[in-house]
Design a protein around this motif. Sequence first.
Motif, short mmCIF file in Angstrom:
data_model
loop_
_atom_site.label_atom_id
_atom_site.label_comp_id
_atom_site.label_asym_id
_atom_site.label_seq_id
_atom_site.Cartn_x
_atom_site.Cartn_y
_atom_site.Cartn_z
N GLU A 143 9.28 -0.28 -8.35
CA GLU A 143 8.67 0.77 -9.16
C GLU A 143 7.90 1.71 -8.23
O GLU A 143 7.05 1.27 -7.45
N LEU A 144 8.21 3.00 -8.30
CA LEU A 144 7.50 3.98 -7.48
C LEU A 144 6.10 4.21 -8.07
O LEU A 144 5.96 4.50 -9.25
N GLY A 145 5.08 4.05 -7.24
CA GLY A 145 3.71 4.22 -7.70
C GLY A 145 3.18 3.04 -8.48
O GLY A 145 2.12 3.12 -9.11
N GLY A 146 3.88 1.92 -8.46
CA GLY A 146 3.46 0.73 -9.21
C GLY A 146 3.70 -0.53 -8.42
O GLY A 146 4.08 -0.49 -7.25
N LYS A 147 3.52 -1.66 -9.08
CA LYS A 147 3.64 -2.96 -8.41
C LYS A 147 4.89 -3.75 -8.80
O LYS A 147 5.20 -4.75 -8.17
N HIS A 148 5.58 -3.31 -9.83
CA HIS A 148 6.72 -4.08 -10.34
C HIS A 148 7.94 -3.93 -9.42
O HIS A 148 8.17 -2.88 -8.85
N PHE A 149 8.69 -5.01 -9.30
CA PHE A 149 9.95 -4.97 -8.54
C PHE A 149 10.95 -5.91 -9.18
O PHE A 149 10.60 -6.79 -9.97
N VAL A 150 12.21 -5.70 -8.84
CA VAL A 150 13.30 -6.57 -9.26
C VAL A 150 14.10 -6.91 -8.01
O VAL A 150 14.42 -6.03 -7.22
N SER A 151 14.39 -8.19 -7.83
CA SER A 151 15.10 -8.62 -6.63
C SER A 151 16.08 -9.72 -6.99
O SER A 151 15.74 -10.66 -7.71
N LEU A 152 17.31 -9.58 -6.47
CA LEU A 152 18.32 -10.60 -6.78
C LEU A 152 19.37 -10.65 -5.70
O LEU A 152 19.57 -9.71 -4.93
N ASN A 153 20.04 -11.79 -5.68
CA ASN A 153 21.26 -12.00 -4.90
C ASN A 153 22.31 -12.47 -5.89
O ASN A 153 22.02 -13.22 -6.83
N PHE A 154 23.55 -12.03 -5.68
CA PHE A 154 24.66 -12.39 -6.55
C PHE A 154 25.81 -12.80 -5.66
O PHE A 154 26.26 -12.03 -4.81
N TYR A 155 26.27 -14.04 -5.80
CA TYR A 155 27.27 -14.61 -4.90
C TYR A 155 28.52 -15.03 -5.64
O TYR A 155 28.43 -15.58 -6.74
N LYS A 156 29.66 -14.84 -5.02
CA LYS A 156 30.90 -15.39 -5.56
C LYS A 156 31.22 -16.67 -4.81
O LYS A 156 31.41 -16.68 -3.61
N LEU A 157 31.27 -17.77 -5.57
CA LEU A 157 31.60 -19.08 -5.02
C LEU A 157 32.91 -19.52 -5.66
O LEU A 157 32.95 -19.82 -6.85
N LYS A 158 33.96 -19.52 -4.89
CA LYS A 158 35.31 -19.79 -5.39
C LYS A 158 35.61 -18.85 -6.55
O LYS A 158 35.73 -17.66 -6.36
N GLN A 159 35.67 -19.33 -7.78
CA GLN A 159 36.00 -18.48 -8.94
C GLN A 159 34.78 -18.16 -9.80
O GLN A 159 34.92 -17.58 -10.86
N VAL A 160 33.59 -18.55 -9.36
CA VAL A 160 32.38 -18.40 -10.17
C VAL A 160 31.37 -17.51 -9.46
O VAL A 160 31.15 -17.63 -8.26
N TRP A 161 30.74 -16.60 -10.22
CA TRP A 161 29.65 -15.78 -9.69
C TRP A 161 28.33 -16.47 -10.00
O TRP A 161 28.13 -16.98 -11.10
N LEU A 162 27.42 -16.48 -9.03
CA LEU A 162 26.13 -17.15 -9.16
C LEU A 162 25.02 -16.13 -8.99
O LEU A 162 24.92 -15.47 -7.95
N LEU A 163 24.16 -15.99 -10.00
CA LEU A 163 23.01 -15.09 -9.96
C LEU A 163 21.80 -15.86 -9.45
O LEU A 163 21.46 -16.91 -10.00
N LYS A 164 21.16 -15.33 -8.41
CA LYS A 164 19.97 -15.94 -7.84
C LYS A 164 18.84 -14.90 -7.81
O LYS A 164 18.73 -14.13 -6.85
N PRO A 165 18.01 -14.86 -8.85
CA PRO A 165 16.86 -13.95 -8.83
C PRO A 165 15.87 -14.40 -7.75
O PRO A 165 15.79 -15.58 -7.42
#
Length: 89
Positions: free
Chosen positions: A45-67
């Motif tokens: 967030e510009l001028g603020g403190k909030h943020f969003v951070s993630l990694n998204f991985y493809k493992l074989k046939q499955v996608w894995l969300l890692k916040p």
Amino acid sequence: MNTRVLMHLNNIPEGTSDSLYEGKRYLVSKRTFNQGRSIKLFARELGGKHFVSLNFYKLKQVWLLKPCEMSEQSVVHFLEHHRSINKSQ
């Protein structure tokens, strides 16, 4: 759900861009690695403190969300509700 996450991530341009989320402006950085099998996203967030951070991985046939340091629900909410904007807006 991970299919929706991938769809939203694919709609964010590679590199740095601006977005609006909950009426606030965010600087978003997206990088894709490993021939498209790994995606990193960081939004501050510009001028603020909030943020969003993630990694998204493809493992074989499955996608894995890692916040990073936040809930999966918070990450998904940002992806579903942010709106990309041009820097000239």
